[in-house]
Design an enzyme around this catalytic site. Structure first.
Site, PDB file in Angstrom:
ATOM      1  N   GLU A 135       0.895  -1.181   0.066  1.00 41.90           N
ATOM      2  CA  GLU A 135      -0.089   0.197   0.058  1.00 41.90           C
ATOM      3  C   GLU A 135       0.916   1.190   0.072  1.00 41.90           C
ATOM      4  O   GLU A 135       1.865   1.480   0.970  1.00 41.90           O
ATOM      5  CB  GLU A 135      -0.853  -0.002   1.227  1.00 41.90           C
ATOM      6  CG  GLU A 135      -1.985   1.263   1.275  1.00 41.90           C
ATOM      7  CD  GLU A 135      -3.137   1.093   2.069  1.00 41.90           C
ATOM      8  OE1 GLU A 135      -3.339  -0.199   2.551  1.00 41.90           O
ATOM      9  OE2 GLU A 135      -3.813   2.072   2.325  1.00 41.90           O
ATOM     10  N   ARG A 136       0.466   2.105  -0.969  1.00 45.32           N
ATOM     11  CA  ARG A 136       1.393   3.413  -1.192  1.00 45.32           C
ATOM     12  C   ARG A 136       3.047   2.859  -1.276  1.00 45.32           C
ATOM     13  O   ARG A 136       3.807   3.524  -0.804  1.00 45.32           O
ATOM     14  CB  ARG A 136       1.243   4.363   0.137  1.00 45.32           C
ATOM     15  CG  ARG A 136      -0.086   4.575   0.504  1.00 45.32           C
ATOM     16  CD  ARG A 136      -0.931   5.229  -0.557  1.00 45.32           C
ATOM     17  NE  ARG A 136      -2.213   5.423  -0.148  1.00 45.32           N
ATOM     18  CZ  ARG A 136      -3.351   5.723  -1.156  1.00 45.32           C
ATOM     19  NH1 ARG A 136      -2.806   5.982  -2.428  1.00 45.32           N
ATOM     20  NH2 ARG A 136      -4.695   5.932  -0.604  1.00 45.32           N
ATOM     21  N   LYS A 257      -3.699  -0.385  14.072  1.00 54.20           N
ATOM     22  CA  LYS A 257      -4.546   0.917  13.508  1.00 54.20           C
ATOM     23  C   LYS A 257      -6.045   0.576  13.865  1.00 54.20           C
ATOM     24  O   LYS A 257      -6.726  -0.464  13.416  1.00 54.20           O
ATOM     25  CB  LYS A 257      -4.421   1.148  12.039  1.00 54.20           C
ATOM     26  CG  LYS A 257      -5.273   1.843  11.287  1.00 54.20           C
ATOM     27  CD  LYS A 257      -4.836   2.223   9.850  1.00 54.20           C
ATOM     28  CE  LYS A 257      -5.728   2.860   9.031  1.00 54.20           C
ATOM     29  NZ  LYS A 257      -5.421   3.013   7.392  1.00 54.20           N
ATOM     30  N   GLU A 261     -10.374   4.968   9.432  1.00 52.37           N
ATOM     31  CA  GLU A 261     -10.410   4.333   8.091  1.00 52.37           C
ATOM     32  C   GLU A 261     -11.272   2.948   7.766  1.00 52.37           C
ATOM     33  O   GLU A 261     -10.735   2.223   6.991  1.00 52.37           O
ATOM     34  CB  GLU A 261      -9.245   4.646   7.103  1.00 52.37           C
ATOM     35  CG  GLU A 261      -8.600   6.100   7.420  1.00 52.37           C
ATOM     36  CD  GLU A 261      -7.326   6.202   6.245  1.00 52.37           C
ATOM     37  OE1 GLU A 261      -6.802   5.301   6.036  1.00 52.37           O
ATOM     38  OE2 GLU A 261      -7.300   7.368   5.955  1.00 52.37           O
ATOM     39  N   ARG A 294      -1.629   3.446  17.056  1.00 52.66           N
ATOM     40  CA  ARG A 294      -1.759   4.586  16.248  1.00 52.66           C
ATOM     41  C   ARG A 294      -2.868   5.628  16.814  1.00 52.66           C
ATOM     42  O   ARG A 294      -4.014   5.298  16.961  1.00 52.66           O
ATOM     43  CB  ARG A 294      -1.805   4.088  14.978  1.00 52.66           C
ATOM     44  CG  ARG A 294      -0.841   3.348  14.150  1.00 52.66           C
ATOM     45  CD  ARG A 294      -0.895   3.236  12.751  1.00 52.66           C
ATOM     46  NE  ARG A 294      -0.249   4.361  12.007  1.00 52.66           N
ATOM     47  CZ  ARG A 294      -1.117   4.577  10.877  1.00 52.66           C
ATOM     48  NH1 ARG A 294      -2.158   4.109  10.416  1.00 52.66           N
ATOM     49  NH2 ARG A 294      -0.252   5.385   9.839  1.00 52.66           N
ATOM     50  N   LYS A 335       1.436  10.880  14.105  1.00 51.85           N
ATOM     51  CA  LYS A 335       1.789  11.173  12.808  1.00 51.85           C
ATOM     52  C   LYS A 335       2.471  12.494  12.957  1.00 51.85           C
ATOM     53  O   LYS A 335       2.086  13.569  13.653  1.00 51.85           O
ATOM     54  CB  LYS A 335       0.797  11.156  11.559  1.00 51.85           C
ATOM     55  CG  LYS A 335       0.423  10.036  10.935  1.00 51.85           C
ATOM     56  CD  LYS A 335      -0.439  10.094   9.798  1.00 51.85           C
ATOM     57  CE  LYS A 335      -0.716   8.667   9.445  1.00 51.85           C
ATOM     58  NZ  LYS A 335      -1.542   8.491   7.940  1.00 51.85           N
ATOM     59  N   ASP A 340      -1.972  14.487   7.447  1.00 53.83           N
ATOM     60  CA  ASP A 340      -1.682  13.215   7.075  1.00 53.83           C
ATOM     61  C   ASP A 340      -0.513  13.470   5.817  1.00 53.83           C
ATOM     62  O   ASP A 340      -0.656  13.431   4.741  1.00 53.83           O
ATOM     63  CB  ASP A 340      -2.773  12.428   6.185  1.00 53.83           C
ATOM     64  CG  ASP A 340      -2.569  11.153   5.912  1.00 53.83           C
ATOM     65  OD1 ASP A 340      -1.504  10.580   6.443  1.00 53.83           O
ATOM     66  OD2 ASP A 340      -3.193  10.459   5.016  1.00 53.83           O
ATOM     67  N   GLU A 362       5.601   9.473  14.229  1.00 57.87           N
ATOM     68  CA  GLU A 362       5.530   8.802  12.907  1.00 57.87           C
ATOM     69  C   GLU A 362       6.151   9.567  11.786  1.00 57.87           C
ATOM     70  O   GLU A 362       5.107  10.477  11.467  1.00 57.87           O
ATOM     71  CB  GLU A 362       4.077   8.000  12.762  1.00 57.87           C
ATOM     72  CG  GLU A 362       4.026   7.123  11.290  1.00 57.87           C
ATOM     73  CD  GLU A 362       2.638   6.399  11.198  1.00 57.87           C
ATOM     74  OE1 GLU A 362       1.971   6.113  12.355  1.00 57.87           O
ATOM     75  OE2 GLU A 362       2.182   6.319  10.220  1.00 57.87           O
ATOM     76  N   GLU A 368       4.307   9.377  -0.446  1.00 60.44           N
ATOM     77  CA  GLU A 368       2.924   9.237  -0.684  1.00 60.44           C
ATOM     78  C   GLU A 368       2.374  10.516  -1.475  1.00 60.44           C
ATOM     79  O   GLU A 368       1.865  10.541  -2.567  1.00 60.44           O
ATOM     80  CB  GLU A 368       2.045   8.820   0.400  1.00 60.44           C
ATOM     81  CG  GLU A 368       0.588   8.736   0.156  1.00 60.44           C
ATOM     82  CD  GLU A 368      -0.254   8.265   1.191  1.00 60.44           C
ATOM     83  OE1 GLU A 368       0.219   7.970   2.268  1.00 60.44           O
ATOM     84  OE2 GLU A 368      -1.530   8.162   1.097  1.00 60.44           O
ATOM     85  N   GLU A 477       7.350  21.703  -2.900  1.00 60.30           N
ATOM     86  CA  GLU A 477       6.247  22.535  -2.286  1.00 60.30           C
ATOM     87  C   GLU A 477       5.776  23.515  -3.078  1.00 60.30           C
ATOM     88  O   GLU A 477       4.620  23.899  -3.231  1.00 60.30           O
ATOM     89  CB  GLU A 477       6.843  22.899  -0.669  1.00 60.30           C
ATOM     90  CG  GLU A 477       5.788  23.734  -0.179  1.00 60.30           C
ATOM     91  CD  GLU A 477       6.367  24.550   1.165  1.00 60.30           C
ATOM     92  OE1 GLU A 477       7.776  24.494   1.162  1.00 60.30           O
ATOM     93  OE2 GLU A 477       5.597  24.234   2.303  1.00 60.30           O
ATOM     94  N   TRP A 507     -13.467  12.794   2.739  1.00 62.42           N
ATOM     95  CA  TRP A 507     -12.328  12.398   3.643  1.00 62.42           C
ATOM     96  C   TRP A 507     -12.196  13.609   4.587  1.00 62.42           C
ATOM     97  O   TRP A 507     -11.322  13.577   5.279  1.00 62.42           O
ATOM     98  CB  TRP A 507     -11.088  12.169   3.032  1.00 62.42           C
ATOM     99  CG  TRP A 507     -11.226  10.806   2.187  1.00 62.42           C
ATOM    100  CD1 TRP A 507     -11.445  10.828   0.801  1.00 62.42           C
ATOM    101  CD2 TRP A 507     -11.023   9.496   2.638  1.00 62.42           C
ATOM    102  NE1 TRP A 507     -11.521   9.525   0.459  1.00 62.42           N
ATOM    103  CE2 TRP A 507     -11.040   8.603   1.602  1.00 62.42           C
ATOM    104  CE3 TRP A 507     -10.469   8.890   3.966  1.00 62.42           C
ATOM    105  CZ2 TRP A 507     -11.068   7.296   1.512  1.00 62.42           C
ATOM    106  CZ3 TRP A 507     -10.322   7.702   3.928  1.00 62.42           C
ATOM    107  CH2 TRP A 507     -10.722   6.797   2.707  1.00 62.42           C
TER     108      TRP A 507
HETATM  109  O1  GCW Z   1      -2.104   8.252   4.234  1.00 63.17           O
HETATM  110  C1  GCW Z   1      -3.286   7.496   4.368  1.00 63.17           C
HETATM  111  C2  GCW Z   1      -3.077   6.690   3.425  1.00 63.17           C
HETATM  112  C3  GCW Z   1      -3.522   4.962   3.551  1.00 63.17           C
HETATM  113  C4  GCW Z   1      -2.918   4.603   4.793  1.00 63.17           C
HETATM  114  C5  GCW Z   1      -3.372   5.567   5.882  1.00 63.17           C
HETATM  115  C6  GCW Z   1      -2.746   5.512   7.352  1.00 63.17           C
HETATM  116  C7  GCW Z   1      -2.247   2.415   5.494  1.00 63.17           C
HETATM  117  O2  GCW Z   1      -3.600   7.120   2.214  1.00 63.17           O
HETATM  118  O3  GCW Z   1      -3.170   4.346   2.482  1.00 63.17           O
HETATM  119  O4  GCW Z   1      -3.234   3.352   5.008  1.00 63.17           O
HETATM  120  O5  GCW Z   1      -3.077   6.947   5.719  1.00 63.17           O
HETATM  121  O6  GCW Z   1      -1.639   5.985   7.547  1.00 63.17           O
HETATM  122  O7  GCW Z   1      -3.016   4.329   8.119  1.00 63.17           O
END
Ligand code: GCW
Length: 645
Positions: A135-136, A257, A261, A294, A335, A340, A362, A368, A477, A507
């Site tokens: 993923e990503r 997690k 989501e 998380r 994070k 994000d 994190e 990404e 940027e 979102w």
């Molecule tokens: O940034 C988002 C991503 C998801 C990711 C999520 C996360 C793994 O688009 O793909 O899932 O964050 O951090 O859990």
């Protein structure tokens, strides 16, 4: 071999110090032995032929390895007569050996060093799925999973070497979104494979972590609930952990997690995040295990008409009131920004709020939102900024670096030949390791070192490579989302421009631009996010004039004719940045072209190709964002440059 050794591909040196001719000492642990092996093979690759005299003191100049028993991470590398003495526990000897080799490769004669890592956990999180996809992921497929199963190969070992060589000591091998066969990692179906991986990592002092699903008792155990306060659920986790931790040595714990989501979590049962985390903490604690929990919990189905809900607020809203309620073996994984991993965000206020709970910062080196390893984006200067950030909280524990207890990054690796897709993205892997060991490390020095280790010590190459890396974040940027607003990329892929793409998605990452104004008001009259910081910081962010300009649109909603400090209008600043960003990317690409006869042709060509895509995409960003704003506002560029009306 179908992969490169990155910075561990030691190059022959014309001159090496006399002490490289002899190694003494006899490490007893597996890690200590690995250190000795690395030292011998590293020196050999550089052109020395060291004689190894196990245990004997030597009358000729030598490198003496002195191993202490115990888990202490402290390492000392010091001059001893005409030689060097390297002292530490087994794993520390590894850190010391790699430090010595790196510095010999850099041409430093006596790389004295006395150091200990700033944090006991310095790890990479892989978002690898059991089917081998990532993923990503932007560097090929997983090297941890193939055909639904974990695999341990020669590459696993070289990966562990890479980690140890830059001071990292942990990795979580599977995606936080646990699905498919990855669910079964917990039950022991793949015990043999996991054990092999764990042992292979252990040799280099790297612990294994696994992501688990909060509803595993239902998915795997056949229970009808995953309620953390339910007796059956607790028992299931305890038994499962007993089997797993007994079977797999070097398993450090779980990363979870939850309630995010679409993932299951304690909220489903009306329980708090602390109740959820603590139940798991109790299950792993008999084995010395830890829970990384998380804080990426937010409402991802926010209606655009709801202007009060603010995704940026969510971390603090959910977790700050729970400070002090977590077990000692729980780390809250936060994070770096409140939303994000955008190219620029303020530092997460939650990092400034936890006084009685361990936190794990994190980062994300998987690019990404920062060009997906097709664009150069050296992230270490940004990480340093975040670590240096002052919260105006308790004076003795004020900077992020002093408030956190551990650090991790979402990994940028895959099974591509060069591990990271873009050759220059390996600087983020190396740099993340060095800055997690020492949060005061200098990003420019890290870039220089990485360049020399990777491409050799031709000063022209080093100067060009560091000249590309250091400003690359600001360049990205400039041609992408302006002034902290973020979220102008294509939803789903997160690559390339789509200024209003997220506006019509759910979102909660709205940018709310119209023909008069742009930005999200996060002061007290808006979402109130600014008030999650200490009074000093809240006052700074609250005021439009005192808010740092690079974050202006993160915190405020402003008219396009708002005057920036240098007198330009907000709109003109955005137009200018987009034109300049593209030009600067083009200059980086031209600088690279000049290295054609100084690098291995394949490396040169790979990066050149990536630059072509970066320029194509940067032009697209520039044109789409500028045209979109021009069409919204009908205010032309003062310099009359080409915007596509
Ligand atoms: O940034 C988002 C991503 C998801 C990711 C999520 C996360 C793994 O688009 O793909 O899932 O964050 O951090 O859990």
């Amino acid at each position: 071999m179908d992969y490169s050794l990155l910075w561990l591909d030691w190059k022959p040196k014309e001159v090496l110090p006399a002490y490289t001719k002899c190694i003494t000492g006899m490490p007893a642990t597996r890690q200590g032995k690995a250190a000795l092996r690395e030292l011998v093979s590293g020196l050999q690759a550089m052109g020395a032929e060291p004689e190894v005299r196990c245990g004997q003191a030597s009358s000729v100049p030598s490198i003496h390895l002195k191993e202490y028993l115990g888990k202490d991470d402290k390492v000392t590398l010091r001059r001893s007569g005409d030689g060097m003495e390297l002292a530490g526990s087994g794993t520390s000897l590894l850190y010391g050996v790699f430090h010595l080799l790196r510095h010999l490769a850099m041409g430093e004669e006596f790389p004295q060093w006395e150091s200990a890592p700033a944090y006991p956990i310095r790890m990479l999180d892989h978002w690898d799925n059991a089917d081998g996809s990532i993923e990503r992921g932007y560097a090929g497929l997983s090297f941890f999973f193939r055909d639904g199963k974990p695999v341990c190969t020669e590459r696993t070992r070289d990966y562990a070497r890479l980690l140890a060589s830059c001071g990292l000591n942990g990795c979580c091998i599977n995606n936080v979104n646990v699905h498919g066969n990855a669910l079964k990692l917990l039950t022991g179906s793949y015990k043999r494979e996991l054990k092999r991986i764990a042992l292979c990592l252990a040799e280099y002092g790297v612990s294994l972590w696994l992501c688990v699903s909060f509803s595993a008792p239902m998915e795997l155990g056949g229970l009808d609930t995953a309620d953390p306060l339910d007796g059956e659920v607790k028992r299931w986790w305890k038994e499962t952990c007993l089997h797993l931790f007994t079977a797999i040595p070097n398993l450090a714990g779980f990363l979870i997690k939850a309630d995010s989501e679409g993932r299951p979590g304690p909220h489903t049962y009306g329980r708090t995040q602390a109740e959820g985390a603590n139940m798991l903490a109790d299950a792993v604690s008999p084995f010395g295990g830890k829970i990384l929990w998380r804080c990426f919990v937010y409402n991802c189905t926010q209606d655009w008409r709801d202007t009060k809900t603010d995704r940026a607020r969510a971390q603090c809203d959910h977790f700050a009131p729970l400070d002090g309620q977590f077990r000692d073996n729980v780390y809250l994984q936060i994070k770096n920004g409140p939303v994000d991993f955008q190219i620029r965000e303020p530092v997460s206020p939650l990092l400034g709020r936890l006084e009685h709970t361990a936190s794990l910062l994190e980062f994300q080196i998987a690019q990404e939102y920062t060009g997906q390893q097709r664009h150069v984006c050296y992230l270490i200067p940004m990480f340093r900024e975040i670590l240096d950030f002052r919260f105006h909280s308790r004076p003795e524990r004020d900077r992020t670096a002093d408030r956190i207890s551990a650090v991790c990054a979402v990994s940028n690796t895959g099974n591509d030949y060069n591990w990271t897709g873009h050759d220059l993205a390996a600087a983020n892997l190396f740099g993340f390791g060095l800055i997690s060991w020492d949060p005061a490390a200098d990003p420019a020095e890290i870039a220089r070192e990485w360049s020399i280790l990777t491409f050799g010590d031709d000063p022209a190459v080093t100067e060009t490579v560091t000249g590309i890396l250091l400003p690359s974040r600001e360049v990205y940027e400039k041609y992408s989302s302006p002034l902290g607003i973020g979220w102008m990329c294509v939803p789903e892929t997160h690559y390339g421009p789509s200024p209003e793409g997220f506006e019509f998605d759910r979102w909660g990452t709205y940018i709310r631009a119209n023909h008069r104004e742009i930005g999200v008001e996060r002061g007290p009259e808006g979402t109130g996010f600014t008030e999650q910081y200490s009074p000093e910081l809240a006052a700074m962010y609250r005021g439009v004039a005192s808010c740092p300009e690079e974050l202006l649109l993160f915190f405020h909603r402003l008219p396009y004719d708002y005057r920036m400090k240098d007198g330009r209008t907000l709109l003109q600043r955005i137009y200018d940045d987009h034109f300049e960003g593209y030009e600067e990317a083009a200059a980086m690409s031209e600088a690279w072209d000049k290295l054609a006869d100084k690098l291995e042709p394949e490396v040169f060509r790979r990066v050149q190709e990536r630059f072509r895509e970066q320029l194509r995409c940067a032009a697209e960003w520039r044109d789409v964002v500028n045209t979109w704003l021009y069409r919204l506002t009908m205010i032309p560029d003062e310099k009359g440059r080409r915007i596509y009306p």
